[in-house]
Design an enzyme around this catalytic site. Structure first.
Site, PDB file in Angstrom:
ATOM      1  N   GLU A 193       0.914  -0.903  -0.004  1.00 22.41           N
ATOM      2  CA  GLU A 193       0.145   0.072  -0.137  1.00 22.41           C
ATOM      3  C   GLU A 193       0.903   1.113  -0.304  1.00 22.41           C
ATOM      4  O   GLU A 193       1.258   1.701   0.521  1.00 22.41           O
ATOM      5  CB  GLU A 193      -0.503  -0.448   1.135  1.00 22.41           C
ATOM      6  CG  GLU A 193      -1.681  -1.542   1.942  1.00 22.41           C
ATOM      7  CD  GLU A 193      -3.283  -1.383  -0.082  1.00 22.41           C
ATOM      8  OE1 GLU A 193      -3.206   0.131  -0.021  1.00 22.41           O
ATOM      9  OE2 GLU A 193      -3.623  -2.083  -0.536  1.00 22.41           O
TER      10      GLU A 193
ATOM     11  N   CYS B 109      -2.059   9.248   2.273  1.00 23.08           N
ATOM     12  CA  CYS B 109      -1.166   9.013   0.904  1.00 23.08           C
ATOM     13  C   CYS B 109      -2.555   9.107  -0.332  1.00 23.08           C
ATOM     14  O   CYS B 109      -2.248   9.396  -1.786  1.00 23.08           O
ATOM     15  CB  CYS B 109      -1.480   7.122   1.557  1.00 23.08           C
ATOM     16  SG  CYS B 109      -3.234   7.090   1.804  1.00 23.08           S
TER      17      CYS B 109
END
Ligand code: NAD
Length: 462
Positions: A214, A248
């Site tokens: 991720e 993010c």
């Protein structure tokens, strides 16, 4: 503070033995532990908020809405569905095996290593852990050393709920992560930067361990002239400056249709002031940069840039004001690397081909945002580009729907999780064909029939 390799190896062995012994553990045992975890999260909520405040000056509102609630929601989704998801899944049988019963049998991977980042240090460590445990795995979790108060509370909570042979939290820095990565695991789940993601993938390849990465990237936010300026600005400011830009999936840069740039810039400034006051340093709702290394990198990236708003900063308390930058060159650090801070470049386009030029010059992003009322334009962008996930007319909100898989593509990551997708990620589905003894197609055995014509027709239909 690092943990010795011998201690890590001992932990790994204990978890291997635990998994062997409890592989066919009753689902009810997992559910009991997840319920206990939920109770402990309730009782320790204040401590979690305090830890997040110490690490990131996170306001309680953000700690609740972007950290603890996510984990609790994930726990209840897993508890509610676990029995059903764990059942064998029948699939259509093939005539060639007639009679047979074909199905997929879910099996946990086994011993999982998780390494997590500092930006949402509680949620990004606990949410995947919950999915992995629900699916029946053991977990060694290394939280980020950059958020030490949160790492400590994660350890306390996990120790209270799970035996260490099942879920262990190992605090430590890069050395600890490297030592863990040298060991063989059944699965590695990593959340963090693309550069460290490469190191993790290399280490996983050594043992042929499956891995989920991720990662981050430069998520574009495209605004065309049909978008309502005020609401668009409000939603961009919220998504960009939440957690001081250290998200993010935050919009990394804006690509705005040239005609509305002045109006949108003005609206962005107005929304920033509305959210954080005239002096954001005094706002209780505005966070700080995690550490001085990241702070310095962000300030350096502003060198030689034309700042439209903000730009002021204070090194002692790691404060950087919400900052808008006017059209940074594409080869400047601001446009080459993920920003991951409260700096928002505003670029313009006139023709759609200019969007392509910029977006295609960068790696595949984690998220993709478009603000517009033009269906054709929206659909064309959504189809044309590659990205982890997209939102039309808002930012970040796809993360909150656990029916949607969350993850990146290319250099923004591989593999998806959340809700059912987490269960699937941490589960190996064993394909099984169960035959009976009472019938066999005689032609399958030698001596084989000499004419293949009929056989060909039959096989094609199977
Ligand atoms: P990072 O990659 O520096 O660190 C993440 C973890 O990796 C930490 O636990 C750290 O100790 C460990 N680590 C660091 N160097 C290592 C090495 N050489 N070998 C092994 N392990 C190592 O990332 P970060 O600074 O904590 O987080 C920021 C990055 O994470 C940003 O790029 C952001 O986009 C990304 N991110 C992605 C997601 C997502 O869900 N896709 C979520 C949050 C953050």
């Amino acid at each position: 503070m690092n943990t010795s390799t011998a201690t890590l190896q001992n932990l790994r062995t204990r978890q291997t033995n635990f998994y062997k012994k409890h592989k066919n553990q009753r689902i009810s045992v997992r559910i009991q532990h997840l319920k206990k975890l939920n109770r402990v999260l309730e009782t320790r909520e204040k401590d979690i908020f305090e830890a997040l405040y110490k690490d990131l000056k996170k306001p309680a509102f953000e700690s609740l809405t972007s950290e603890t609630i996510f984990v609790q929601k994930e726990i209840s989704t897993q508890i509610k569905n676990l029995k059903y998801w764990s059942l064998a899944r029948p699939v259509k049988s093939s005539w060639i095996n007639f009679p047979s019963r074909d199905y997929l049998l879910p099996e946990p991977y086994g011993n999982i290593l998780m390494i997590s980042p500092w930006n949402y240090p509680f949620q990004l460590a606990m949410t995947p852990m919950v999915g992995a445990v629900a699916a029946g795995n053991t977990v060694v979790l290394k939280p980020s050393e950059a958020a030490p108060h949160t790492a400590q509370i994660i350890k306390e909570i996990c120790t209270e709920v799970f035996p260490e042979d099942w879920v262990a939290v190992v605090e430590g820095e890069v050395e600890t992560a490297s030592a863990l990565l040298k060991m063989p695991w059944d699965y590695i789940f990593f959340t963090g930067s693309t550069s460290v993601g490469r190191i993790v993938a290399r280490a996983a390849a050594e043992h042929l361990t499956p891995v989920t990465l991720e990662l981050g990237g430069k998520s574009p936010c495209i605004v065309d002239a049909s978008a309502p300026i005020k609401t668009t600005a409000k939603r961009i400011v919220w998504g960009k400056f939440l957690n001081c830009g250290q998200t993010c999936i935050a919009p990394d840069y804006l690509l705005v249709e040239k005609s509305i740039k002045p109006a949108l810039t003005e609206a962005l400034i107005e929304e920033i002031k509305k959210a954080f006051g005239a002096d954001s340093q005094q706002s209780e709702d505005y966070g700080r940069i995690i550490h001085s290394k990241h702070f310095n990198k962000l300030i350096d990236s502003l060198k030689d840039q034309k700042v439209l708003f903000g730009g002021n900063h204070t090194a002692e308390n790691l404060f950087i004001a919400p900052t808008l930058v006017d059209q940074p060159p594409l080869d400047s650090p601001l446009m080459r690397e993920e920003i991951f801070g409260p700096i928002l470049p505003i670029l313009v386009y006139e023709k759609e081909s200019e969007i392509a030029e910029i977006v295609n010059s960068l790696d595949k992003p984690l998220s993709f945002y478009v603000f517009s009322k033009r269906k054709k334009f929206i659909d064309s962008l959504l189809k044309t580009y590659s990205y982890g996930g997209a939102v039309v007319n808002d930012t970040l909100v796809h993360f909150g729907n656990d029916h949607l898989p969350f993850g990146g593509i290319g250099s923004s990551g591989m593999g998806v999780y959340h809700g059912r997708h987490s269960f699937e990620l941490f589960t190996h589905l064993k394909p099984i064909v169960k035959r009976s003894f009472w019938f066999d197609l005689p032609q399958r055995y030698a001596p084989y029939p000499k004419s293949l014509a009929l056989l060909k027709i039959l096989l094609k239909r199977l």
